[in-house]
Design a protein around this motif. Sequence first.
Motif, PDB file in Angstrom:
ATOM      1  N   LEU A 171       0.841  -1.196   0.000  1.00  0.00           N
ATOM      2  CA  LEU A 171       0.000   0.000   0.000  1.00  0.00           C
ATOM      3  C   LEU A 171       0.875   1.244   0.000  1.00  0.00           C
ATOM      4  N   GLU A 172       0.583   2.150  -0.934  1.00  0.00           N
ATOM      5  CA  GLU A 172       1.370   3.374  -1.045  1.00  0.00           C
ATOM      6  C   GLU A 172       0.517   4.463  -1.695  1.00  0.00           C
ATOM      7  N   ALA A 186      -1.626  -4.004  -8.516  1.00  0.00           N
ATOM      8  CA  ALA A 186      -2.991  -4.523  -8.618  1.00  0.00           C
ATOM      9  C   ALA A 186      -3.890  -3.511  -9.316  1.00  0.00           C
ATOM     10  N   LEU A 187      -3.687  -2.225  -9.009  1.00  0.00           N
ATOM     11  CA  LEU A 187      -4.515  -1.178  -9.606  1.00  0.00           C
ATOM     12  C   LEU A 187      -4.272  -1.073 -11.107  1.00  0.00           C
ATOM     13  N   GLN A 188      -3.017  -1.174 -11.526  1.00  0.00           N
ATOM     14  CA  GLN A 188      -2.718  -1.141 -12.957  1.00  0.00           C
ATOM     15  C   GLN A 188      -3.351  -2.329 -13.681  1.00  0.00           C
ATOM     16  N   PHE A 189      -3.346  -3.478 -13.017  1.00  0.00           N
ATOM     17  CA  PHE A 189      -3.988  -4.651 -13.610  1.00  0.00           C
ATOM     18  C   PHE A 189      -5.489  -4.410 -13.780  1.00  0.00           C
ATOM     19  N   TYR A 245     -14.129 -10.864 -13.304  1.00  0.00           N
ATOM     20  CA  TYR A 245     -14.113 -11.650 -12.066  1.00  0.00           C
ATOM     21  C   TYR A 245     -12.895 -11.291 -11.225  1.00  0.00           C
ATOM     22  N   LEU A 246     -11.730 -11.200 -11.874  1.00  0.00           N
ATOM     23  CA  LEU A 246     -10.501 -10.834 -11.159  1.00  0.00           C
ATOM     24  C   LEU A 246     -10.566  -9.390 -10.660  1.00  0.00           C
ATOM     25  N   LEU A 267      -8.943  -4.757  -1.864  1.00  0.00           N
ATOM     26  CA  LEU A 267      -8.421  -3.409  -1.666  1.00  0.00           C
ATOM     27  C   LEU A 267      -9.492  -2.428  -1.193  1.00  0.00           C
ATOM     28  N   GLN A 268     -10.692  -2.955  -0.870  1.00  0.00           N
ATOM     29  CA  GLN A 268     -11.803  -2.150  -0.355  1.00  0.00           C
ATOM     30  C   GLN A 268     -12.214  -1.039  -1.325  1.00  0.00           C
TER      31      GLN A 268
END
Length: 350
Positions: free
Chosen positions: A189-190, A231-234, A308-309, A317-318
């Motif tokens: 987390l950043e 994860a966000l870029q994905f 789904y992912l 990540l809420q």
Amino acid sequence: MKPTDWLNILKESSPWIILLCISDAFFIFLAWVAYPETFRLLVGIMIIFSFSSIVFCMILVWKRQEKQDRAFYDFFREPSWEHESELIKSIGKLHKAKVNYLANKLRRLNDQLDEAKLQTIDYEEFIESWVHEIKAPISLVTLVLENRKEEMSELVYQRFEHARINISDDVEQILFYARLQASHVDYRLERISLSQCCEDALFELQALLDEKEIKVISQMEDVPIVSDKKALQFIFTQIFVNAIKYSNEEIDSFIWLKTGFDSVKNRYYLKISDNGTGVHNSDLPFIFDKGFTGDNPNKKQSTGIGLYLIKKLCNKLQIEIEVDSEYEKGYSIQLLFPIIKDQKTLPIPF
């Protein structure tokens, strides 16, 4: 002991209590006939004795029940030979055959579960190692395409780049799918620049955007979010790939990006919209289900894994997701990010 436990014991003992009351009534009648002078004294003694017997028996039943419960819980937690013998002792040898049968079943199931866990761990390790191995030739293809771009026609280059992006996207899906199945996943987390994160994802897909002639309209301002950048870029990549994949080639296609603050939900948002083929209203409740492709003319292009992912990662990540679509007119997805002053205060569920 809880009041409900006493009530349960009373219910279970009710036949014996009723029988005792009937016996007391019979002996009270005999005492009234045989000893009328001392009738009250005898009745009082009998009632006190009966009441004391009932209370004493209930305490014994409660103690025995506690012992049985402990034996049951120990046995189901670990159906070992030791716990099996303790359970048989507590409930009586009359049930020995049934307990033996249940214990053998549980031990076989535990062995199968342990074997399945080992196979799953081996599978995850194989998938992750395969993904890392396959990234090397993908990187080589990327390098060759960049260095030899001038030697190819624009159409050939776009086709190769299209194939490379699709392969890379599929590999990322496999990696994130394997990570999400793991029992424990660490997220870094950043503080993240939302606009920069979107730009990085779009840059990787630039060849697809050029091939489909899709225009990107950005009304983004940086909002202070805390999340896992990879994860966000994905997530963004999967959303953009869907927008490109289901664009409407008969019109001027666009992807529209907008950030802002939702005062009702007290969250920052990123809204990604397009004017593609959209989704049927009847399909909207199911688009995040694993393997769901819906009623779409481009169904062959879809695997039903990307969304789904996205949903699984957003849950971790809420990040709230809101989706709206009108068939053949467009599709929009809104991501709502929690306000985090200190990233240490964000609990990530595993």
